[in-house]
Design an enzyme around this catalytic site. Structure first.
Site, PDB file in Angstrom:
ATOM      1  N   ASP A  83       0.818  -1.213   0.000  1.00 22.37           N
ATOM      2  CA  ASP A  83       0.000   0.000   0.000  1.00 22.37           C
ATOM      3  C   ASP A  83       0.851   1.262   0.000  1.00 22.37           C
ATOM      4  OD1 ASP A  83      -2.430  -1.291  -0.083  1.00 22.37           O
ATOM      5  OD2 ASP A  83      -2.639  -1.401   2.092  1.00 22.37           O
ATOM      6  N   GLU A 137      -4.553  10.227   4.274  1.00 22.11           N
ATOM      7  CA  GLU A 137      -4.836  11.232   5.290  1.00 22.11           C
ATOM      8  C   GLU A 137      -3.744  12.285   5.359  1.00 22.11           C
ATOM      9  OE1 GLU A 137      -1.979   8.710   6.603  1.00 22.11           O
ATOM     10  OE2 GLU A 137      -3.992   7.857   6.841  1.00 22.11           O
ATOM     11  N   THR A 147      -9.655   3.305   6.661  1.00 22.46           N
ATOM     12  CA  THR A 147      -9.268   1.958   7.092  1.00 22.46           C
ATOM     13  C   THR A 147      -7.771   1.884   7.397  1.00 22.46           C
ATOM     14  OG1 THR A 147      -9.094   1.338   4.744  1.00 22.46           O
ATOM     15  CG2 THR A 147     -11.116   0.738   5.909  1.00 22.46           C
ATOM     16  N   CYS A 148      -7.108   3.027   7.533  1.00 25.82           N
ATOM     17  CA  CYS A 148      -5.679   3.035   7.825  1.00 25.82           C
ATOM     18  C   CYS A 148      -5.450   3.634   9.220  1.00 25.82           C
ATOM     19  CB  CYS A 148      -4.933   3.801   6.731  1.00 25.82           C
ATOM     20  SG  CYS A 148      -3.138   3.616   6.813  1.00 25.82           S
ATOM     21  N   SER A 180      -7.222   3.006  13.336  1.00 24.71           N
ATOM     22  CA  SER A 180      -6.383   2.709  14.496  1.00 24.71           C
ATOM     23  C   SER A 180      -6.634   3.694  15.631  1.00 24.71           C
ATOM     24  CB  SER A 180      -4.900   2.762  14.096  1.00 24.71           C
ATOM     25  OG  SER A 180      -4.606   1.831  13.088  1.00 24.71           O
TER      26      SER A 180
END
EC number: 2.7.1.23
Length: 306
Positions: A67, A150, A192-193, A197
């Protein structure tokens, strides 16, 4: 799709991805394709050289890695609208990449691309600029920074954990002041990264929205928020006595931020374009597999569905 000019980037320091890249380059050259190939990694950024070394438009970028390699390609190639075929070779989660199983028959892949037998998934991106002083200064003091996942504003220090104080505005209106480890401003792809978290929401990658998630806030009242994609998120660093606040794009350092600076984050005017080879591609199936949700491990019969 024409395959006249193609970029091939492989994960730096990974012999397997380099070997596969060299094999693909030889095959494409036999099809009279001009190939630009090089490593991509933390210390290797081939894209400015690729884009400057040809006067012809780039038809396709093939990226071998994980990724992180795909994110780097998106940041540099999306402004030119170059589609990206990202293959998971040496990666971990692989949210943004096609599995290597889908890419084994490379001769068939070139045929599919030439015959337009594929799908393109467009993903929203963010752009950030730094402004100095009050809002009467309309000229940014930095270049434009792009991110697919982000933008993160948080301090960095080699010898201590620093608590940041950040004031956030949305469309010019003060929303909150955050004390904690920082703020994450993310796209649906980035939900989702790092965002997940930090207990942020998961947003479908097909949507256009912006999420703002505090990192370990000192107040339980500081909560993640989802806002329209047309909003502008402005963040001011306060009480930064160590001058340690930084802007990060997709986990990569963009620039330092000083007291009196304002970071404006908004939806970018370009989108990342990823080629999808899987005929049965499903976003929800990807969540099950990559996040190891219970549905991917435990299966019960549901006779009521039939």
């Amino acid at each position: 799709m024409q395959l006249k000019n193609v970029i091939i980037a492989h994960k730096a320091g990974d012999p397997l991805s380099r070997s596969i890249a060299e094999k693909c380059a030889r095959q494409l050259e036999k099809l009279h394709c001009h190939v630009l190939m090089g490593p991509s990694g933390i210390k290797d950024n081939p894209y400015p050289v690729f884009l400057a070394s040809t006067m012809q438009s780039i038809d396709l970028a093939i990226v071998f890695g994980g990724d992180g390699t795909a994110l780097a390609a998106a940041r540099h190639l999306s402004p030119d609208g170059i589609p990206i075929l990202a293959i998971n070779v040496g990666g971990h989660l692989g949210f943004l990449t096609e599995s290597f199983e889908e890419f084994k028959d490379t001769e068939q892949i070139w045929e599919r691309l030439i015959e337009d037998r594929y799908a393109i998934e467009r993903r929203m991106m963010l752009q950030a600029s730094i402004f100095e002083g009050n809002r009467t200064n309309l000229e940014p003091v930095t270049e434009r920074f792009l991110a697919l996942n982000e933008m993160c504003i948080k301090p960095a220090s080699a010898d201590r954990m620093i608590t940041s104080v950040l004031e956030m505005e949305i469309d010019g209106e003060v929303v909150d002041q955050y004390q904690g480890d920082g703020l994450i401003v993310a796209t649906p792809t980035g939900s989702t990264c790092y965002t997940v978290s930090a207990n942020g929401p998961i947003v479908h990658s097909g949507m256009e929205a912006i999420t703002v998630t505090p990192i370990c806030p000192l107040s339980l009242a500081s909560r993640p928020i989802v806002i329209p994609s047309g909003s502008v998120v402005s963040i001011w660093p306060l009480a930064d006595y160590d001058l340690s606040t930084k802007l990060w794009m997709d986990g990569v350092l963009a620039t330092a931020i000083w007291p009196g600076h304002r970071v404006d984050v908004r939806m970018a005017n370009c989108q990342a374009k990823f080629i999808i080879l899987r005929e049965n591609y499903s976003y929800y199936q990807t969540l099950q597999e990559k996040l190891l949700w219970a549905g991917a491990r435990i299966h019960y019969n549901n006779n009521s569905r039939n």
